[in-house]
Write an enzyme that holds these catalytic residues in place. Structure first.
Site, PDB file in Angstrom:
ATOM      1  N   TYR A   1     -14.231  -2.511   8.739  1.00  0.00           N
ATOM      2  CA  TYR A   1     -12.831  -2.068   8.881  1.00  0.00           C
ATOM      3  C   TYR A   1     -12.357  -2.278  10.327  1.00  0.00           C
ATOM      4  O   TYR A   1     -11.299  -2.868  10.578  1.00  0.00           O
ATOM      5  CB  TYR A   1     -12.763  -0.593   8.469  1.00  0.00           C
ATOM      6  CG  TYR A   1     -11.467   0.123   8.726  1.00  0.00           C
ATOM      7  CD1 TYR A   1     -10.276  -0.295   8.153  1.00  0.00           C
ATOM      8  CD2 TYR A   1     -11.441   1.283   9.512  1.00  0.00           C
ATOM      9  CE1 TYR A   1      -9.089   0.396   8.368  1.00  0.00           C
ATOM     10  CE2 TYR A   1     -10.271   1.989   9.719  1.00  0.00           C
ATOM     11  CZ  TYR A   1      -9.096   1.542   9.157  1.00  0.00           C
ATOM     12  OH  TYR A   1      -7.936   2.232   9.356  1.00  0.00           O
TER      13      TYR A   1
ATOM     14  N   ILE B   1      -5.475  10.781  10.256  1.00  0.00           N
ATOM     15  CA  ILE B   1      -4.171  11.392   9.943  1.00  0.00           C
ATOM     16  C   ILE B   1      -4.386  12.512   8.920  1.00  0.00           C
ATOM     17  O   ILE B   1      -4.983  12.285   7.859  1.00  0.00           O
ATOM     18  CB  ILE B   1      -3.183  10.363   9.349  1.00  0.00           C
ATOM     19  CG1 ILE B   1      -3.085   9.108  10.230  1.00  0.00           C
ATOM     20  CG2 ILE B   1      -1.811  10.986   9.111  1.00  0.00           C
ATOM     21  CD1 ILE B   1      -2.341   9.241  11.498  1.00  0.00           C
TER      22      ILE B   1
ATOM     23  N   LYS C   1      -9.558  -4.898  11.618  1.00  0.00           N
ATOM     24  CA  LYS C   1      -8.317  -4.409  12.258  1.00  0.00           C
ATOM     25  C   LYS C   1      -8.163  -4.997  13.663  1.00  0.00           C
ATOM     26  O   LYS C   1      -7.048  -5.314  14.091  1.00  0.00           O
ATOM     27  CB  LYS C   1      -8.309  -2.875  12.302  1.00  0.00           C
ATOM     28  CG  LYS C   1      -7.958  -2.233  10.970  1.00  0.00           C
ATOM     29  CD  LYS C   1      -6.484  -2.479  10.618  1.00  0.00           C
ATOM     30  CE  LYS C   1      -6.074  -1.848   9.311  1.00  0.00           C
ATOM     31  NZ  LYS C   1      -4.660  -2.065   8.998  1.00  0.00           N
TER      32      LYS C   1
ATOM     33  N   GLY D   1       0.836  -1.213   0.000  1.00  0.00           N
ATOM     34  CA  GLY D   1       0.000   0.000   0.000  1.00  0.00           C
ATOM     35  C   GLY D   1       0.861   1.250   0.000  1.00  0.00           C
ATOM     36  O   GLY D   1       0.501   2.279   0.572  1.00  0.00           O
TER      37      GLY D   1
ATOM     38  N   LEU E   1       1.571   3.465  -2.147  1.00  0.00           N
ATOM     39  CA  LEU E   1       1.148   4.689  -2.843  1.00  0.00           C
ATOM     40  C   LEU E   1       0.016   5.404  -2.117  1.00  0.00           C
ATOM     41  O   LEU E   1      -0.507   6.401  -2.590  1.00  0.00           O
ATOM     42  CB  LEU E   1       0.709   4.365  -4.278  1.00  0.00           C
ATOM     43  CG  LEU E   1       1.764   3.678  -5.149  1.00  0.00           C
ATOM     44  CD1 LEU E   1       1.246   3.488  -6.569  1.00  0.00           C
ATOM     45  CD2 LEU E   1       3.063   4.464  -5.165  1.00  0.00           C
ATOM     46  N   GLY E   2      -0.370   4.889  -0.954  1.00  0.00           N
ATOM     47  CA  GLY E   2      -1.449   5.513  -0.187  1.00  0.00           C
ATOM     48  C   GLY E   2      -0.963   6.722   0.609  1.00  0.00           C
ATOM     49  O   GLY E   2       0.199   7.113   0.528  1.00  0.00           O
ATOM     50  N   GLN E   3      -1.892   7.283   1.395  1.00  0.00           N
ATOM     51  CA  GLN E   3      -1.605   8.525   2.137  1.00  0.00           C
ATOM     52  C   GLN E   3      -0.399   8.372   3.062  1.00  0.00           C
ATOM     53  O   GLN E   3       0.504   9.206   3.056  1.00  0.00           O
ATOM     54  CB  GLN E   3      -2.848   8.917   2.957  1.00  0.00           C
ATOM     55  CG  GLN E   3      -2.711  10.262   3.652  1.00  0.00           C
ATOM     56  CD  GLN E   3      -3.615  10.399   4.878  1.00  0.00           C
ATOM     57  OE1 GLN E   3      -4.232   9.432   5.340  1.00  0.00           O
ATOM     58  NE2 GLN E   3      -3.682  11.602   5.411  1.00  0.00           N
TER      59      GLN E   3
ATOM     60  N   ASP F   1       2.310  -1.830  -4.462  1.00  0.00           N
ATOM     61  CA  ASP F   1       0.922  -1.360  -4.420  1.00  0.00           C
ATOM     62  C   ASP F   1       0.171  -2.071  -5.540  1.00  0.00           C
ATOM     63  O   ASP F   1       0.785  -2.517  -6.520  1.00  0.00           O
ATOM     64  CB  ASP F   1       0.852   0.159  -4.613  1.00  0.00           C
ATOM     65  CG  ASP F   1      -0.412   0.757  -4.015  1.00  0.00           C
ATOM     66  OD1 ASP F   1      -0.311   1.499  -3.013  1.00  0.00           O
ATOM     67  OD2 ASP F   1      -1.511   0.478  -4.544  1.00  0.00           O
TER      68      ASP F   1
ATOM     69  N   ARG G   1      -1.992  -0.410  -7.339  1.00  0.00           N
ATOM     70  CA  ARG G   1      -1.989   0.582  -8.422  1.00  0.00           C
ATOM     71  C   ARG G   1      -0.584   0.776  -8.965  1.00  0.00           C
ATOM     72  O   ARG G   1       0.399   0.493  -8.296  1.00  0.00           O
ATOM     73  CB  ARG G   1      -2.465   1.944  -7.887  1.00  0.00           C
ATOM     74  CG  ARG G   1      -3.900   1.937  -7.470  1.00  0.00           C
ATOM     75  CD  ARG G   1      -4.207   3.192  -6.703  1.00  0.00           C
ATOM     76  NE  ARG G   1      -3.605   3.195  -5.368  1.00  0.00           N
ATOM     77  CZ  ARG G   1      -3.507   4.254  -4.587  1.00  0.00           C
ATOM     78  NH1 ARG G   1      -3.925   5.429  -4.995  1.00  0.00           N
ATOM     79  NH2 ARG G   1      -2.982   4.174  -3.386  1.00  0.00           N
TER      80      ARG G   1
HETATM   81  C1  AKB Z   1     -10.733   6.128   8.658  1.00  0.00           C
HETATM   82  O1  AKB Z   1     -11.354   7.194   8.829  1.00  0.00           O
HETATM   83  O2  AKB Z   1     -11.254   5.086   8.249  1.00  0.00           O
HETATM   84  C2  AKB Z   1      -9.261   6.104   9.002  1.00  0.00           C
HETATM   85  C3  AKB Z   1      -9.033   5.647  10.399  1.00  0.00           C
HETATM   86  C4  AKB Z   1      -9.469   6.463  11.551  1.00  0.00           C
HETATM   87  O3  AKB Z   1      -8.463   4.609  10.587  1.00  0.00           O
HETATM   88  N1  AKB Z   1      -8.681   7.392   8.800  1.00  0.00           N
END
Ligand code: AKB
Length: 320
Positions: free
Chosen positions: A143, A173, A147, A10, A12-14, A36, A38
């Site tokens: 998500y 972030i 995680k 990942g 190329l991500g933020q 990545d 992409r």
């Molecule tokens: C999101 O908003 O999904 C992320 C996070 C808080 O992990 N930036």
């Protein structure tokens, strides 16, 4: 320092785009392998790039052998808002990704793995303010669930196979170099872009929605400090709470208005409001401070000033 070769998923991500340049400064450009899904179109880099789908464990293993990789930073993930659009796909990417990385880490005897977690591992039953390191979790986004499961797997691999996995629960972030994708905290970046470009913004969260946030330089420093700490100091092998600032859309608007007085924000909450409402408002990261000395540097005011200066340069540059 012994030579390390670091593969980043990942990349190329933020976070990946910024972390990779810092890792290249510390470990040398020749020792950083970006991967990545992409292709790096508008991303200029002199670092090695390989295309990789994190669900492809075989290719991951081949790349680890090819470059004699010693560490993996596994940043590839589907974030909170995108995850709710296609939950099973998000689960697959997030879980297969981390299990493949941990599996390769064990099989190839890698020195260290970095696996970012998030405040999304907390849920509606979690204490809202100053959320402790160990508390009730019950996340309700795919998500967050993935995680949290990844955190448990990280600790499992450490305890069972002695794999040195380290992790941080990132807040939202904020950065100006690379846009984020698919998060609930993304408004806190969009608002700066709109302030710099159009002087108005329609926010998808309500004005008083308070969330934990952090400026990118603090997030990068936290990651490097965690990864460089002696292994015996790392007492938490799931993921550390990590905190800096907390603010609402109304508070960040006020901070921006001290620089751009005519900036106007309207509010139109969407499905992301329910996600934000299930997360903590502030986080206690005293365990990270105790174990490896974590302290943030950027306040809301300091970050706002830096964001606006850099975005102004970027907007002026893009308009040339
Ligand atoms: C999101 O908003 O999904 C992320 C996070 C808080 O992990 N930036």
């Amino acid at each position: 320092m012994p030579t390390e070769t670091i593969l980043i998923t990942g990349a190329l991500g933020q976070i990946g785009t910024e972390l990779s340049t810092h890792l290249a400064d510390v470990y040398g450009k020749q020792n950083i392998i970006l991967t990545d899904l992409r292709q790096p179109e508008n991303f200029e880099t002199d670092l090695t790039f390989e295309s990789l789908n994190v669900m492809d464990a075989k290719k991951l293993g081949i790349l680890v052998d090819k470059y004699k990789v010693t560490q993996i930073y596994h940043l590839a993930a589907v974030l909170s808002a995108s995850g709710e659009q296609d939950p099973l796909f998000a689960w697959q990417i997030n879980m297969e990704g981390v299990l493949n990385v941990l599996g390769v880490g064990k099989e190839k005897n890698l020195n260290k793995i970095y696996y970012p977690s998030t405040i999304a591992v907390f849920g509606l039953d979690t204490p809202k303010t100053n959320t402790p390191q160990n508390t009730i979790m019950n996340p309700n986004t795919v998500y967050g669930i993935s995680k949290l499961a990844g955190e448990r797997w990280a600790e499992y691999y450490f305890k069972k196979y002695n794999l040195d996995v380290r992790s941080l629960r990132y807040p939202g972030i904020i950065s100006y170099k690379t846009p984020p994708g698919g998060g609930t905290t993304d408004y806190a970046i969009d608002i700066f872009y709109h302030a710099a470009e159009e002087k108005k913004y329609e926010c998808f969260l309500t004005e008083n929605t308070q969330l934990p946030m952090m400026y990118m330089p603090d997030a990068i420093r936290a990651t490097l400090e965690l990864m460089e700490s002696p292994a015996e100091n790392i007492k938490v092998r799931s993921a550390y709470n990590l905190s800096a600032i907390s603010f609402s859309p109304k508070e960040v608007t006020k901070a921006i208005q001290t620089h751009i007085p005519n900036f106007k924000v309207s509010y139109k909450p969407d499905f992301r409001q329910a996600i934000a409402d299930s997360w903590p408002m502030s986080i206690d990261s005293s365990v990270a401070t105790r174990d490896w000395g974590w302290n943030f540097e950027y306040t809301l005011e300091k970050m706002t000033e830096d964001m606006l200066v850099n975005l102004k340069n970027k907007v002026d540059f893009d308009n040339i």
